[in-house]
Design a protein around this motif. Structure first.
Motif, PDB file in Angstrom:
ATOM      1  N   LEU A  61      -0.786   1.191  -9.180  1.00 22.18           N
ATOM      2  CA  LEU A  61      -0.217   0.257  -8.202  1.00 22.18           C
ATOM      3  C   LEU A  61      -0.954  -1.079  -8.211  1.00 22.18           C
ATOM      4  O   LEU A  61      -0.325  -2.136  -8.100  1.00 22.18           O
ATOM      5  N   LYS A  62      -2.263  -1.054  -8.372  1.00 24.44           N
ATOM      6  CA  LYS A  62      -3.022  -2.304  -8.428  1.00 24.44           C
ATOM      7  C   LYS A  62      -2.604  -3.135  -9.642  1.00 24.44           C
ATOM      8  O   LYS A  62      -2.457  -4.360  -9.540  1.00 24.44           O
ATOM      9  N   ARG A  63      -2.427  -2.475 -10.798  1.00 25.16           N
ATOM     10  CA  ARG A  63      -1.999  -3.207 -11.992  1.00 25.16           C
ATOM     11  C   ARG A  63      -0.601  -3.792 -11.807  1.00 25.16           C
ATOM     12  O   ARG A  63      -0.344  -4.940 -12.182  1.00 25.16           O
ATOM     13  N   LEU A  64       0.306  -3.014 -11.222  1.00 31.47           N
ATOM     14  CA  LEU A  64       1.674  -3.486 -11.007  1.00 31.47           C
ATOM     15  C   LEU A  64       1.717  -4.628  -9.997  1.00 31.47           C
ATOM     16  O   LEU A  64       2.500  -5.578 -10.154  1.00 31.47           O
ATOM     17  N   GLU A  65       0.889  -4.546  -8.981  1.00 27.94           N
ATOM     18  CA  GLU A  65       0.846  -5.610  -7.971  1.00 27.94           C
ATOM     19  C   GLU A  65       0.295  -6.901  -8.590  1.00 27.94           C
ATOM     20  O   GLU A  65       0.812  -7.994  -8.325  1.00 27.94           O
ATOM     21  N   LYS A  66      -0.717  -6.789  -9.431  1.00 30.53           N
ATOM     22  CA  LYS A  66      -1.292  -7.959 -10.094  1.00 30.53           C
ATOM     23  C   LYS A  66      -0.246  -8.647 -10.985  1.00 30.53           C
ATOM     24  O   LYS A  66      -0.222  -9.871 -11.091  1.00 30.53           O
ATOM     25  N   LYS A  67       0.633  -7.855 -11.597  1.00 28.96           N
ATOM     26  CA  LYS A  67       1.694  -8.398 -12.459  1.00 28.96           C
ATOM     27  C   LYS A  67       2.897  -8.878 -11.650  1.00 28.96           C
ATOM     28  O   LYS A  67       3.864  -9.378 -12.214  1.00 28.96           O
ATOM     29  N   GLU A  68       2.851  -8.661 -10.345  1.00 28.57           N
ATOM     30  CA  GLU A  68       3.919  -9.024  -9.415  1.00 28.57           C
ATOM     31  C   GLU A  68       5.211  -8.234  -9.647  1.00 28.57           C
ATOM     32  O   GLU A  68       6.302  -8.714  -9.373  1.00 28.57           O
ATOM     33  N   PHE A  69       5.073  -7.003 -10.118  1.00 24.54           N
ATOM     34  CA  PHE A  69       6.215  -6.110 -10.307  1.00 24.54           C
ATOM     35  C   PHE A  69       6.506  -5.318  -9.035  1.00 24.54           C
ATOM     36  O   PHE A  69       7.597  -4.786  -8.863  1.00 24.54           O
ATOM     37  N   ILE A  70       5.494  -5.220  -8.183  1.00 31.16           N
ATOM     38  CA  ILE A  70       5.645  -4.571  -6.874  1.00 31.16           C
ATOM     39  C   ILE A  70       4.960  -5.437  -5.831  1.00 31.16           C
ATOM     40  O   ILE A  70       4.164  -6.314  -6.165  1.00 31.16           O
ATOM     41  N   LYS A  71       5.267  -5.155  -4.570  1.00 30.38           N
ATOM     42  CA  LYS A  71       4.485  -5.746  -3.483  1.00 30.38           C
ATOM     43  C   LYS A  71       4.232  -4.659  -2.453  1.00 30.38           C
ATOM     44  O   LYS A  71       4.968  -3.681  -2.349  1.00 30.38           O
ATOM     45  N   ARG A  72       3.136  -4.834  -1.724  1.00 32.26           N
ATOM     46  CA  ARG A  72       2.738  -3.889  -0.691  1.00 32.26           C
ATOM     47  C   ARG A  72       3.152  -4.454   0.649  1.00 32.26           C
ATOM     48  O   ARG A  72       2.925  -5.624   0.949  1.00 32.26           O
ATOM     49  N   LEU A  73       3.779  -3.631   1.459  1.00 30.17           N
ATOM     50  CA  LEU A  73       4.273  -4.039   2.773  1.00 30.17           C
ATOM     51  C   LEU A  73       3.639  -3.182   3.855  1.00 30.17           C
ATOM     52  O   LEU A  73       3.312  -2.017   3.619  1.00 30.17           O
ATOM     53  N   ASP A  74       3.512  -3.742   5.048  1.00 33.52           N
ATOM     54  CA  ASP A  74       3.055  -2.946   6.183  1.00 33.52           C
ATOM     55  C   ASP A  74       4.052  -1.837   6.453  1.00 33.52           C
ATOM     56  O   ASP A  74       5.264  -2.037   6.360  1.00 33.52           O
ATOM     57  N   ASN A  75       3.539  -0.669   6.791  1.00 35.26           N
ATOM     58  CA  ASN A  75       4.373   0.480   7.124  1.00 35.26           C
ATOM     59  C   ASN A  75       4.493   0.558   8.645  1.00 35.26           C
ATOM     60  O   ASN A  75       3.522   0.872   9.325  1.00 35.26           O
ATOM     61  N   GLU A  76       5.660   0.246   9.148  1.00 33.17           N
ATOM     62  CA  GLU A  76       5.879   0.244  10.597  1.00 33.17           C
ATOM     63  C   GLU A  76       5.740   1.642  11.204  1.00 33.17           C
ATOM     64  O   GLU A  76       5.391   1.782  12.367  1.00 33.17           O
ATOM     65  N   GLU A  77       6.001   2.680  10.406  1.00 32.66           N
ATOM     66  CA  GLU A  77       5.932   4.054  10.912  1.00 32.66           C
ATOM     67  C   GLU A  77       4.516   4.627  10.879  1.00 32.66           C
ATOM     68  O   GLU A  77       4.217   5.581  11.591  1.00 32.66           O
ATOM     69  N   ASP A  78       3.667   4.068  10.025  1.00 24.17           N
ATOM     70  CA  ASP A  78       2.297   4.555   9.889  1.00 24.17           C
ATOM     71  C   ASP A  78       1.391   3.369   9.573  1.00 24.17           C
ATOM     72  O   ASP A  78       1.318   2.919   8.429  1.00 24.17           O
ATOM     73  N   LYS A  79       0.715   2.869  10.577  1.00 27.40           N
ATOM     74  CA  LYS A  79      -0.108   1.662  10.436  1.00 27.40           C
ATOM     75  C   LYS A  79      -1.278   1.864   9.468  1.00 27.40           C
ATOM     76  O   LYS A  79      -1.884   0.902   9.018  1.00 27.40           O
ATOM     77  N   ARG A  80      -1.619   3.116   9.155  1.00 26.60           N
ATOM     78  CA  ARG A  80      -2.739   3.384   8.252  1.00 26.60           C
ATOM     79  C   ARG A  80      -2.378   3.197   6.787  1.00 26.60           C
ATOM     80  O   ARG A  80      -3.253   3.150   5.938  1.00 26.60           O
ATOM     81  N   SER A  81      -1.089   3.100   6.484  1.00 29.10           N
ATOM     82  CA  SER A  81      -0.685   3.017   5.080  1.00 29.10           C
ATOM     83  C   SER A  81       0.213   1.815   4.833  1.00 29.10           C
ATOM     84  O   SER A  81       0.734   1.202   5.754  1.00 29.10           O
ATOM     85  N   LYS A  82       0.381   1.518   3.571  1.00 25.61           N
ATOM     86  CA  LYS A  82       1.271   0.438   3.136  1.00 25.61           C
ATOM     87  C   LYS A  82       2.436   1.061   2.382  1.00 25.61           C
ATOM     88  O   LYS A  82       2.327   2.144   1.817  1.00 25.61           O
ATOM     89  N   LEU A  83       3.548   0.355   2.370  1.00 23.20           N
ATOM     90  CA  LEU A  83       4.689   0.753   1.560  1.00 23.20           C
ATOM     91  C   LEU A  83       4.632   0.006   0.229  1.00 23.20           C
ATOM     92  O   LEU A  83       4.030  -1.060   0.129  1.00 23.20           O
TER      93      LEU A  83
END
Length: 133
Positions: A61-83
């Motif tokens: 996920l870190k590699r994909l995020e660096k390449k801008e193929f994914i993005k991490r979003l706040d998880n409204e249902e679980d504040k401890r995790s990202k989508l």
């Protein structure tokens, strides 16, 4: 041996043409096939689908995020995790790379006729059924 040959060939193709691993492609494809229109999953759902360890998934996920193929979003249902969400850039690279992967698989199996492919598929699914029991 066939499985290893396919994975090696496809891995080399993805690395040379797209600077991407088969694991990265698997994550993008899983996000694309998510049951929502936003192509979003939790990291836990991703590693359960793909049989990755939590740590292995984090690296991908870190590699994909660096390449801008994914993005991490706040998880409204679980504040401890990202989508994890597939981006437009990720969708485009997925589509391009899958065309090449399918073409490479066709090259590898070009000498196997339709009936033989059907028989091979049936046998592999039958064997897989035994392994899953």
């Amino acid at each position: 041996m066939l499985s290893q040959k396919l994975l090696t060939d496809i891995g080399n193709l993805l690395d040379e043409r797209y600077n991407m691993s088969t694991s990265e492609l698997d994550v993008l494809a899983s996000l694309h096939s998510a049951h929502d229109e936003k192509h979003t999953l939790t990291p836990t759902k991703l590693y359960e689908r793909l049989f990755f360890s939590s740590g292995g998934m984090t690296k991908v996920l870190k590699r994909l995020e660096k390449k801008e193929f994914i993005k991490r979003l706040d998880n409204e249902e679980d504040k401890r995790s990202k989508l994890v969400q597939l981006t437009q850039k990720g969708r485009e690279i997925l589509e391009k790379s899958l065309v090449d992967v399918i073409a490479r698989e066709e090259e590898i199996f070009a000498h196997v006729n339709r009936d033989e492919r059907k028989n091979l598929s049936d046998l592999l699914f039958k064997a897989l059924g035994e392994v899953e029991q």
